[in-house]
Motif scaffolding. Structure first.
Motif, PDB file in Angstrom:
ATOM      1  N   TYR A  99       2.461   5.963  -5.800  1.00 42.26           N
ATOM      2  CA  TYR A  99       2.261   6.057  -7.252  1.00 42.26           C
ATOM      3  C   TYR A  99       1.372   7.241  -7.602  1.00 42.26           C
ATOM      4  O   TYR A  99       1.654   7.987  -8.527  1.00 42.26           O
ATOM      5  N   HIS A 131       3.498   1.579  -1.811  1.00 43.67           N
ATOM      6  CA  HIS A 131       3.740   1.754  -3.253  1.00 43.67           C
ATOM      7  C   HIS A 131       2.477   2.261  -3.960  1.00 43.67           C
ATOM      8  O   HIS A 131       2.554   3.145  -4.820  1.00 43.67           O
ATOM      9  N   TYR A 132       1.344   1.693  -3.584  1.00 45.63           N
ATOM     10  CA  TYR A 132       0.052   2.067  -4.157  1.00 45.63           C
ATOM     11  C   TYR A 132      -0.212   3.561  -3.942  1.00 45.63           C
ATOM     12  O   TYR A 132      -0.649   4.265  -4.856  1.00 45.63           O
ATOM     13  N   CYS A 133       0.090   4.049  -2.728  1.00 42.37           N
ATOM     14  CA  CYS A 133      -0.144   5.461  -2.401  1.00 42.37           C
ATOM     15  C   CYS A 133       0.945   6.386  -2.956  1.00 42.37           C
ATOM     16  O   CYS A 133       0.684   7.549  -3.234  1.00 42.37           O
ATOM     17  N   ARG A 177      -4.158   8.941  -3.139  1.00 41.66           N
ATOM     18  CA  ARG A 177      -5.324   8.080  -2.924  1.00 41.66           C
ATOM     19  C   ARG A 177      -6.161   8.629  -1.777  1.00 41.66           C
ATOM     20  O   ARG A 177      -5.629   9.266  -0.872  1.00 41.66           O
ATOM     21  N   LYS A 211      -8.912  -1.422  -1.529  1.00 35.85           N
ATOM     22  CA  LYS A 211      -7.743  -2.179  -1.980  1.00 35.85           C
ATOM     23  C   LYS A 211      -7.370  -3.224  -0.926  1.00 35.85           C
ATOM     24  O   LYS A 211      -7.110  -4.389  -1.261  1.00 35.85           O
ATOM     25  N   GLU A 227     -10.402   4.439  -1.257  1.00 37.61           N
ATOM     26  CA  GLU A 227      -9.675   3.611  -2.239  1.00 37.61           C
ATOM     27  C   GLU A 227      -8.737   2.641  -1.535  1.00 37.61           C
ATOM     28  O   GLU A 227      -8.649   1.468  -1.905  1.00 37.61           O
ATOM     29  N   VAL A 228      -8.023   3.137  -0.532  1.00 31.80           N
ATOM     30  CA  VAL A 228      -7.071   2.311   0.210  1.00 31.80           C
ATOM     31  C   VAL A 228      -7.809   1.198   0.954  1.00 31.80           C
ATOM     32  O   VAL A 228      -7.391   0.040   0.939  1.00 31.80           O
ATOM     33  N   LEU A 244       0.819  -1.218   0.000  1.00 31.30           N
ATOM     34  CA  LEU A 244       0.000   0.000   0.000  1.00 31.30           C
ATOM     35  C   LEU A 244       0.853   1.269   0.000  1.00 31.30           C
ATOM     36  O   LEU A 244       0.412   2.298  -0.499  1.00 31.30           O
TER      37      LEU A 244
END
Length: 158
Positions: free
Chosen positions: A22, A18-20, A25, A33, A29-30, A16
């Protein structure tokens, strides 16, 4: 046959981050996910709290980036941006802060340019129908009705 991949809290937290990192968010969304990764509610709360503490997750920053992006790239008006942010559970305070990212001058210029471009593209000869098509288009994009009617009457009746 193997079941769905399972994650430890630390693995999910790393993923997460990395997800954030990128792109910005929102909490919703988090949360979605993490749910899709099969995390339990207590783990989700723990990870979200750590992401906030480490500044990977910041709703004010998300709302500001969202408003700037949708206005500059998609040419959305304030109403559409507000509606979309509300759907993402963004607070009224953060929505207000986000809308301040758009200068009044840019807002007026963008509306006029968008209306002009769309007006030229509408091949309707009946001025009433042309007006309606232009108004519908601008309202759908979230521009305030009083501004839309002002600019449309200026362009179509001219």
């Amino acid at each position: 046959m193997q079941g769905p991949r399972t994650y430890t809290v630390d693995e999910a937290h790393k993923a997460l981050e990395h997800y954030c990192a990128y792109q910005e968010r929102c909490h919703l969304e988090v949360q979605k996910k993490l749910q899709s990764m099969g995390m339990i509610p207590i783990a989700i709360d723990t990870i979200i709290n750590r992401l906030i503490e480490d500044n990977y997750l910041n709703e004010t920053r998300f709302a500001m980036a969202f408003a700037r992006g949708k206005f500059k790239i998609k040419k959305w008006g304030r109403q559409r941006i507000t509606r979309e942010l509300k759907m993402r559970d963004i607070s009224a305070y953060n929505i207000k802060v986000a809308l301040q990212e758009i200068s009044e001058d840019d807002y007026q210029k963008t509306l006029y340019a968008l209306a002009e471009k769309r007006c030229a593209a509408i091949k309707e000869t009946n001025s009433f129908k042309k007006k309606k098509k232009l108004v519908d288009y601008l309202l759908y994009r979230g521009w305030e009705s009083h501004l839309v009617y002002e600019v449309v009457s200026e362009l179509v009746d001219g």
